[in-house]
Design a protein around this motif. Structure first.
Motif, PDB file in Angstrom:
ATOM      1  N   LYS A  14     -23.244  94.859   8.146  1.00 39.50           N
ATOM      2  CA  LYS A  14     -24.259  95.339   9.292  1.00 39.50           C
ATOM      3  C   LYS A  14     -23.553  96.602   9.841  1.00 39.50           C
ATOM      4  O   LYS A  14     -24.426  97.753  10.216  1.00 39.50           O
ATOM      5  N   LYS A  17     -24.065  99.759   7.377  1.00 42.96           N
ATOM      6  CA  LYS A  17     -25.555 100.026   7.303  1.00 42.96           C
ATOM      7  C   LYS A  17     -25.824 101.007   8.711  1.00 42.96           C
ATOM      8  O   LYS A  17     -26.492 102.023   8.761  1.00 42.96           O
ATOM      9  N   TRP A  18     -25.239 100.385   9.848  1.00 42.56           N
ATOM     10  CA  TRP A  18     -25.457 101.216  11.191  1.00 42.56           C
ATOM     11  C   TRP A  18     -24.959 102.482  11.098  1.00 42.56           C
ATOM     12  O   TRP A  18     -25.689 103.379  11.674  1.00 42.56           O
ATOM     13  N   GLU A  20     -24.379 104.513   8.578  1.00 39.31           N
ATOM     14  CA  GLU A  20     -25.476 105.298   7.478  1.00 39.31           C
ATOM     15  C   GLU A  20     -26.660 105.529   7.989  1.00 39.31           C
ATOM     16  O   GLU A  20     -27.110 106.697   8.121  1.00 39.31           O
ATOM     17  N   ASP A  21     -27.287 104.380   8.794  1.00 38.81           N
ATOM     18  CA  ASP A  21     -28.613 104.769   9.612  1.00 38.81           C
ATOM     19  C   ASP A  21     -28.544 105.653  10.634  1.00 38.81           C
ATOM     20  O   ASP A  21     -29.518 106.377  10.862  1.00 38.81           O
ATOM     21  N   ASN A  22     -27.444 106.006  11.199  1.00 37.57           N
ATOM     22  CA  ASN A  22     -27.115 106.984  12.272  1.00 37.57           C
ATOM     23  C   ASN A  22     -26.605 108.310  11.990  1.00 37.57           C
ATOM     24  O   ASN A  22     -26.204 108.993  12.609  1.00 37.57           O
ATOM     25  N   ASN A  23     -26.520 108.343  10.496  1.00 38.94           N
ATOM     26  CA  ASN A  23     -26.042 109.556  10.133  1.00 38.94           C
ATOM     27  C   ASN A  23     -24.718 109.842  10.357  1.00 38.94           C
ATOM     28  O   ASN A  23     -24.223 111.238  10.542  1.00 38.94           O
ATOM     29  N   LYS A 112     -22.553 102.541  19.805  1.00 33.96           N
ATOM     30  CA  LYS A 112     -23.732 103.464  20.299  1.00 33.96           C
ATOM     31  C   LYS A 112     -23.086 104.182  21.343  1.00 33.96           C
ATOM     32  O   LYS A 112     -23.184 105.431  21.385  1.00 33.96           O
TER      33      LYS A 112
END
Length: 116
Positions: A14, A17-18, A20-23, A112
Motif C-alpha cells: 500500500k 502504491k501511495w 507511486e500514485d503521488n509521483n 502526506k
C-alpha cells in the motif's frame, strides 16, 4: 528517498502504491535481502525522534517467538539495535528515509503531511 520494505507485506504494498500514485521518487530496498545495519538503524532512530521500540515489528512471528516483549525493557539501546540489525524480519516496515526525516510504518496522513 530510501524505501525499505518487504514485498509480501500488504502494508508495504500500500505504501509503495501511495508513493507511486503521488509521483514520489524513491529507491526500493528489500529488508530481508539487505537488512538495515546497526549504524543505519542508530542514525534513523536518532533522526526519527521515535522510541526505539517503534522500530520493532511487534506483530511479527519472530518478535513473538523470541519473547521480545519481555526482554526488550532490560536490554540496552545498543543491544536492541544489534538485535534489529541481526534480522530484517524484526524491523517494522515500511521505513521511508528522506532528507532529515524517517517515517516508520505506513500512515497515509503522516506521509502526506511530510511529503506533499
Amino acid at each position: 528517498m530510501l524505501f525499505i520494505q518487504y514485498p509480501k507485506c500488504t502494508t508495504c504494498q500500500k505504501a509503495k502504491k501511495w508513493l507511486e500514485d503521488n509521483n514520489i521518487e524513491f529507491t526500493d530496498r528489500h529488508i530481508k535481502d539487505q537488512n538495515p545495519t546497526f549504524d543505519e538503524l542508530k542514525q534513523w532512530h536518532q533522526m526519527s525522534g521515535l522510541p526505539l521500540k517503534k522500530f520493532f515489528n511487534t506483530s511479527g512471528m519472530l518478535y513473538k517467538s523470541m519473547n521480545l516483549k519481555d526482554k526488550l525493557p532490560s536490554m540496552t539501546e545498543d543491544e536492541q539495535l544489534e538485535l534489529l540489525a541481526s534480522d530484517g524480519m524484526l524491523v517494522k516496515r515500511p521505513i521511508l528515509i528522506g532528507d532529515g526525516f524517517v517515517l516508520v510504518g505506513f500512515k497515509p496522513e503522516e506521509w502526506k503531511a511530510k511529503l506533499i
